[in-house]
Design an enzyme around this catalytic site. Structure first.
Site, mmCIF file in Angstrom:
data_model
loop_
_atom_site.group_PDB
_atom_site.id
_atom_site.type_symbol
_atom_site.label_atom_id
_atom_site.label_comp_id
_atom_site.label_asym_id
_atom_site.label_seq_id
_atom_site.Cartn_x
_atom_site.Cartn_y
_atom_site.Cartn_z
ATOM 1 N N ASP A 243 -1.464 -17.823 -0.086
ATOM 2 C CA ASP A 243 -2.465 -18.550 -0.886
ATOM 3 C C ASP A 243 -2.986 -19.763 -0.109
ATOM 4 O OD1 ASP A 243 0.114 -19.565 -1.149
ATOM 5 O OD2 ASP A 243 -0.065 -20.055 -3.276
ATOM 6 N N TYR B 54 0.815 -1.214 0.000
ATOM 7 C CA TYR B 54 0.000 0.000 0.000
ATOM 8 C C TYR B 54 0.853 1.272 0.000
ATOM 9 C CZ TYR B 54 -4.672 -1.877 1.028
ATOM 10 O OH TYR B 54 -5.896 -2.474 0.967
ATOM 11 N N ASP C 5 -11.348 -9.845 4.765
ATOM 12 C CA ASP C 5 -12.658 -9.852 4.093
ATOM 13 C C ASP C 5 -13.119 -11.299 3.955
ATOM 14 O OD1 ASP C 5 -12.712 -7.050 3.625
ATOM 15 O OD2 ASP C 5 -13.725 -7.384 1.711
ATOM 16 N N ASP D 207 -5.598 -7.277 4.332
ATOM 17 C CA ASP D 207 -6.836 -6.677 3.826
ATOM 18 C C ASP D 207 -7.692 -7.761 3.176
ATOM 19 O OD1 ASP D 207 -8.689 -4.739 2.998
ATOM 20 O OD2 ASP D 207 -7.701 -4.535 1.057
ATOM 21 N N LYS E 201 4.574 -14.677 1.447
ATOM 22 C CA LYS E 201 4.708 -15.359 0.151
ATOM 23 C C LYS E 201 6.210 -15.491 -0.095
ATOM 24 C CE LYS E 201 3.009 -17.094 -3.682
ATOM 25 N NZ LYS E 201 2.146 -18.291 -3.776
#
Ligand code: IPM
Ligand code: MG
Length: 359
Positions: free
Chosen positions: A223, A142, A251, A247, A191
């Site tokens: 993942d 970000y 969700d 983020d 990752k």
């Protein structure tokens, strides 16, 4: 106790849900003799429309001078095509988090028993889930350098994922300390099989882990974590991860609790902390009194706990929510067969009443 709270409703459903959280805090105030003083200010698209900038100096000053900040949501289609620095997301919420030094975003993913059938996931999979996701909030993808340039054939766009050892250590330390107070299990999500920043992340977290031999540390690729969250969420206690990964994963994880409208958040790390629901401004239902205010009311409970050290009062809000859900009251997003459909305001009223009534 006297607490000065900056209230920033923002855009979309923000103006509908923040008043309900204020109602809950006022009920707590009445019950325990605390004085919560709310001062409202503009942020996001609402600020842009009124004064031409998404994060007015005045708003930032008010936040700095308050004891805590309560935020609704920002953004909407009306402002989507503006240059990036004017857009509510990049122009107000991100700089506000950065300016206040809020490097840690805590998102509890808890399933209330009454909502076990509200989730699209199977009962036995989600029952008993209690996860705390700690999302790094002022670094990573970000906040790295961004670029957009014309090329002979089109354009090129660049986002950069940057982390320093210090930034990783800071968030990881908070995660270890938090895990210590819970089930002592920390899963660091990255990752590292592809990203250099993730390799530094993993090395740094592993190194710090030596100071916390009592906390069981595991590492997981993001993942895989996305898959594991829906396969068997109960395996997780505390998750710590990069800004964007956090983020996305939160969700997704919100569906374990039945709805994104149930997911609270606390952004901490600076002098003044910020409390906001994890969801967005939901322009599709704005102005219809349909929004679920529970994520914002739960965020107010986190405010009582983290900013004001009022544990009993925080629990009163949480228990009031449980009771209201047990009585069958539901906003549209968590509506089930046999439920009593209520609007945003009614849900806030029921919760405030329960706060006042409960011993
Ligand atoms: C959140 C939101 C924000 C974020 C947006 C509105 C910038 O999605 O708090 O999760 O991505 O941080
Ligand atoms: Mg989000």
């Amino acid at each position: 106790m006297i607490c000065k709270i900056a209230s920033l409703p923002g855009d979309g459903i923000g103006a509908e849900i923040v008043p309900e959280a204020i109602k809950a805090l006022q009920a707590v105030g009445r019950k325990y003799g605390h004085e919560f003083i709310f001062t409202e200010a503009l942020i996001g698209g609402a600020a842009l429309d009124a004064v031409g900038v998404p994060l007015p100096e005045e708003t930032l000053r008010l936040c700095r001078e308050s004891d805590a900040v309560l935020l609704g949501a920002i953004g909407g289609p009306k402002w989507d095509n503006l240059p990036v620095h004017l857009r509510p997301e990049a122009g107000s919420l991100l700089p506000l988090r950065k300016e206040l030094g809020l490097y840690a975003n805590l998102r509890p993913v808890v399933l209330y028993d009454a909502l076990i059938d509200a989730s699209t996931l199977k009962k036995e999979v989600i029952q008993g889930t209690d996860i705390l996701v700690i999302r790094e909030l002022t670094g990573g993808l970000y906040f790295g350098e961004k670029k957009r340039e014309q090329t002979p054939t089109g354009q090129i766009a660049v986002d950069t994922l940057v982390y320093t050892t210090e930034e990783i250590t800071r968030i990881a330390r908070l995660a270890f300390e938090t895990a210590r107070k819970r089930k002592k299990k920390l899963c660091s999500v990255d990752k590292a099989n592809v990203l250099e920043s993730s390799r530094l992340w993993r090395e740094t977290v592993t190194e710090l882990g030596r100071e916390y031999p009592d906390v069981e540390l595991t590492h997981m690729y993001v993942d895989n974590c996305a898959m594991q969250l829906v396969r068997w969420p109960k395996q997780f206690d505390v998750i710590v991860t990069e800004n964007t990964f956090g983020d996305i994963l939160t969700d997704q994880a919100s569906m374990i609790s039945g709805s994104l409208g149930m997911l609270a958040s606390a952004s901490i790390g600076g002098k003044v902390a910020l409390y906001e629901p994890s969801h967005g401004s939901a322009p599709d239902i704005a102005g219809q009194k349909k929004a679920n205010p529970i994520a914002t009311i739960l965020s107010a409970a986190l405010m009582l706990r983290y900013s004001f050290n009022l544990e009993k009062e925080a629990q009163d809000i949480e228990k009031a929510i449980v009771r209201v859900l047990d009585k069958g009251y539901r906003t549209a997003d968590i509506m089930q067969e046999g439920g009593i459909l209520v609007n945003t305001e009614e849900m806030g009223d029921r919760i405030a009443e329960e706060i006042l009534e409960a011993k």
